[in-house]
Design an enzyme around this catalytic site. Structure first.
Site, mmCIF file in Angstrom:
data_model
loop_
_atom_site.group_PDB
_atom_site.id
_atom_site.type_symbol
_atom_site.label_atom_id
_atom_site.label_comp_id
_atom_site.label_asym_id
_atom_site.label_seq_id
_atom_site.Cartn_x
_atom_site.Cartn_y
_atom_site.Cartn_z
ATOM 1 N N LYS A 65 0.837 -1.209 0.000
ATOM 2 C CA LYS A 65 0.000 0.000 0.000
ATOM 3 C C LYS A 65 0.873 1.260 0.000
ATOM 4 C CE LYS A 65 -1.870 1.713 3.937
ATOM 5 N NZ LYS A 65 -1.856 3.156 4.190
ATOM 6 N N ASN A 66 1.903 1.271 0.848
ATOM 7 C CA ASN A 66 2.688 2.501 1.002
ATOM 8 C C ASN A 66 3.591 2.793 -0.195
ATOM 9 O OD1 ASN A 66 1.480 2.997 3.413
ATOM 10 N ND2 ASN A 66 3.196 2.301 4.684
ATOM 11 N N CYS A 81 -4.781 13.707 13.027
ATOM 12 C CA CYS A 81 -4.624 12.305 12.677
ATOM 13 C C CYS A 81 -4.521 11.518 13.960
ATOM 14 C CB CYS A 81 -3.352 12.139 11.851
ATOM 15 S SG CYS A 81 -2.985 10.432 11.528
ATOM 16 N N ARG A 100 1.532 14.721 13.163
ATOM 17 C CA ARG A 100 1.961 14.489 11.786
ATOM 18 C C ARG A 100 1.969 15.764 10.923
ATOM 19 N NH1 ARG A 100 -0.400 8.791 9.771
ATOM 20 N NH2 ARG A 100 1.520 8.710 8.616
ATOM 21 N N ASP A 105 5.413 0.809 11.753
ATOM 22 C CA ASP A 105 4.178 0.152 11.322
ATOM 23 C C ASP A 105 4.066 -1.296 11.801
ATOM 24 O OD1 ASP A 105 3.158 2.332 10.097
ATOM 25 O OD2 ASP A 105 3.644 1.733 8.052
ATOM 26 N N ARG A 110 -8.474 -0.680 4.876
ATOM 27 C CA ARG A 110 -7.607 0.341 4.277
ATOM 28 C C ARG A 110 -6.247 -0.247 3.921
ATOM 29 N NH1 ARG A 110 -6.139 4.605 7.948
ATOM 30 N NH2 ARG A 110 -4.748 4.918 6.196
HETATM 31 C C1 UD1 Z 1 5.746 7.193 8.479
HETATM 32 C C2 UD1 Z 1 6.824 6.136 8.593
HETATM 33 C C3 UD1 Z 1 6.564 5.125 7.526
HETATM 34 C C4 UD1 Z 1 5.155 4.565 7.736
HETATM 35 C C5 UD1 Z 1 4.109 5.679 7.752
HETATM 36 C C6 UD1 Z 1 2.706 5.211 8.079
HETATM 37 C C7 UD1 Z 1 9.170 6.416 9.178
HETATM 38 C C8 UD1 Z 1 10.410 7.215 8.986
HETATM 39 N N1 UD1 Z 1 8.118 6.797 8.449
HETATM 40 O O1 UD1 Z 1 5.810 7.775 7.203
HETATM 41 O O2 UD1 Z 1 7.517 4.109 7.596
HETATM 42 O O3 UD1 Z 1 4.828 3.644 6.769
HETATM 43 O O4 UD1 Z 1 4.481 6.626 8.709
HETATM 44 O O5 UD1 Z 1 2.589 4.825 9.408
HETATM 45 O O6 UD1 Z 1 9.145 5.476 9.938
HETATM 46 N N2 UD1 Z 1 7.610 14.958 10.176
HETATM 47 C C9 UD1 Z 1 7.688 16.316 10.461
HETATM 48 N N3 UD1 Z 1 7.383 17.195 9.453
HETATM 49 C C10 UD1 Z 1 7.018 16.792 8.218
HETATM 50 C C11 UD1 Z 1 6.941 15.412 7.939
HETATM 51 C C12 UD1 Z 1 7.247 14.517 8.956
HETATM 52 O O7 UD1 Z 1 8.011 16.716 11.574
HETATM 53 O O8 UD1 Z 1 6.762 17.631 7.355
HETATM 54 C C13 UD1 Z 1 7.916 13.986 11.250
HETATM 55 C C14 UD1 Z 1 6.712 13.133 11.612
HETATM 56 O O9 UD1 Z 1 5.865 13.746 12.554
HETATM 57 C C15 UD1 Z 1 7.380 11.882 12.146
HETATM 58 C C16 UD1 Z 1 8.646 11.764 11.273
HETATM 59 O O10 UD1 Z 1 8.892 13.074 10.778
HETATM 60 O O11 UD1 Z 1 7.759 12.050 13.481
HETATM 61 C C17 UD1 Z 1 8.524 10.769 10.128
HETATM 62 O O12 UD1 Z 1 7.476 11.202 9.290
HETATM 63 P P1 UD1 Z 1 7.240 10.633 7.833
HETATM 64 O O13 UD1 Z 1 8.237 9.582 7.530
HETATM 65 O O14 UD1 Z 1 7.100 11.752 6.864
HETATM 66 O O15 UD1 Z 1 5.819 10.038 8.017
HETATM 67 P P2 UD1 Z 1 5.114 9.191 6.955
HETATM 68 O O16 UD1 Z 1 5.454 9.558 5.583
HETATM 69 O O17 UD1 Z 1 3.709 9.200 7.399
#
Ligand code: UD1
Length: 431
Positions: free
Chosen positions: A22-23, A126, A131, A316, A408
């Site tokens: 999915k991701n 969320c 996030r 995850d 989902r």
């Molecule tokens: C994250 C997980 C991913 C998982 C997905 C769904 C990691 C590194 N990423 O990806 O493996 O599949 O959740 O659960 O494990 N952040 C900020 N500002 C931003 C974007 C992110 O501060 O603009 C922070 C987030 O709050 C978090 C970290 O960076 O603490 C990682 O975020 P990110 O990897 O972007 O989240 P996802 O893409 O949702």
């Protein structure tokens, strides 16, 4: 609303197919906006998030269609989806759609790169922490975009196109790396992404973009270099297998005992999780067409884990591993470092008899819990599936509510577990 009923106590035996990730599928679908030509994706999982993203892309003018069955494809093969973004008719992604799926926020990058403008709703709250999207916007600003926040929308403009630059992420972000890759592919000049996410889904997106004509080097490492091109073409790409689904079923087998071949699974996509499972007393054997998971009789050993960006232990799989540790032969600690507030499953696991104490971002899990079936529900996808894993080992009947979370992210969950001997059934339209 559907519910899932599980009667615990059966060990799992046989084989089950692992679906496309999915991701990876979601960002790949979004990448179709970068080209006027057709992007064909194979091995796309049948998930409600995929359906919703087809609708969201359709709103922008992307023709998205699911192809009929092809020669040699079984019911279990993933779907083939074609996406044609010949004419983008709307550069706005409205709140009603973006708020239902965070990943759709990423349309901002290809839209901006190709059309010079995008107006995308902020994703909003969320269930797993705040996030933020600040780093995604920082990346676009580095590439020359002008960004304003207006009435809950991010308005991004680059009337003269994006310009290559250096993007140094202060924190590893998967979403930020996806966005930077897509935008930089059509920017003028060279972009260097530093501290890039190394997750396999990032590499899969980069490989697809390369097939579309992008010039990208270093995906899968912490530094990615992109030489922008003026246009991208169509391509065919097969979505890689889902490492989270793989890890989830591996933990289910570790939990119940048994012997299951996870077909199509690739060990290199989740080595850290497999190492932890091996330490817990599970036998893991890579085979030509998948990974065999076995635990016969022996105790589950406690193992401490800390979630981390790839190649570390994935956030995850944290909830699922916690379910497993409730049955270990001793106490363990689980440290969540990616998201604050990603412990909502703890309360529901407690309803099944788990004994877990929370201390900030660390969960102390007492082993040897006697789990007993109960009605449960969860507020997110991975938490829901951790309840399924616990229920497989619990005495008696568990009813998992809010199955739409599972739909989902887990294709045909009850069928896959059912064919390995789990007593699991979907109850339609009740609850
Ligand atoms: C994250 C997980 C991913 C998982 C997905 C769904 C990691 C590194 N990423 O990806 O493996 O599949 O959740 O659960 O494990 N952040 C900020 N500002 C931003 C974007 C992110 O501060 O603009 C922070 C987030 O709050 C978090 C970290 O960076 O603490 C990682 O975020 P990110 O990897 O972007 O989240 P996802 O893409 O949702």
């Amino acid at each position: 609303m559907d519910r899932i009923r599980i009667i615990g106590g059966q060990s799992l035996k046989g084989s089950l197919p692992i679906s496309g990730a999915k991701n990876a599928a979601l960002p790949l679908m979004i990448a179709s906006i970068l080209t006027r030509e057709t992007l064909t994706l194979h091995n796309v999982p049948r998930l409600s998030d995929v359906r919703l993203l087809m609708r969201i892309l359709g709103n922008h003018g992307v023709d998205a269609a699911i192809s009929g069955k092809r020669l040699g494809q079984s019911e279990e093969s993933g779907e083939t989806i074609t996406l044609s973004a010949r004419d983008i008719v709307d550069t706005t992604a409205p709140y009603e759609l973006v708020s239902r799926m965070r990943a759709s926020f990423w349309v901002i990058a290809p839209m901006l790169a190709r059309m010079g403008e995008a107006r995308v709703s902020l994703p909003g709250g969320c269930a797993i922490g705040t996030r933020p999207v600040d780093l995604l916007l920082m990346a676009l600003e580095k590439l020359g975009a002008e960004i304003e926040i207006d009435a809950g929308y991010v308005v991004a403009k680059a009337p003269k196109g994006l310009k290559g630059s250096t993007i140094d992420f202060p924190k590893v972000t998967v979403g930020g790396t996806h966005v930077a890759l897509m935008a930089a592919s059509l920017a003028d000049g060279t972009t260097i992404i530093k501290n890039a996410a190394q997750e396999p889904e990032v590499t899969d997106l980069a490989e697809c973009l390369i097939k579309m004509g992008a010039r990208i080097e270093g995906a899968g490492t912490s530094q990615i270099v992109i030489d922008g091109v003026a246009r991208l073409d169509g391509a065919h790409h097969t979505v890689l297998p889902d490492r989270i689904e793989t890890g989830t079923y591996a933990m289910a087998v570790a939990m119940t005992g048994g012997n299951v071949l996870l077909e199509n699974a690739r060990p290199d996509l989740l080595q850290s999780a497999l190492d932890v499972l091996a330490q817990s007393g599970t036998t893991i054997t890579p085979e030509a067409n998948g990974i065999r998971i076995m635990r016969n009789g022996g105790d589950i050993q406690p193992v401490d884990v800390t979630t981390a960006p790839f190649p570390g232990f994935p956030t995850d799989l944290q909830a699922q591993f916690m379910a497993l540790m409730t049955r270990a032969n001793g106490s363990s600690t689980i440290h969540e470092t990616i998201f604050e507030n990603r412990f909502m499953h703890v309360q529901e696991l407690a309803r099944l008899g788990a004994q877990i104490r929370l201390d900030g971002d660390v969960a102390h899990v007492q082993g040897k819990s006697r789990l007993k079936g109960a009605p449960v529900m969860a507020t997110d996808l991975r938490a829901s599936v951790s309840l399924v894993i616990a229920a497989l080992a619990a005495e008696g009947t568990t009813l998992v509510n809010r199955v739409y979370h599972l739909d989902r992210g887990f294709e045909a969950l009850e069928k896959k577990l059912g064919r390995c001997g789990a007593a699991i059934e979907r109850l339609s339209g009740e609850g």
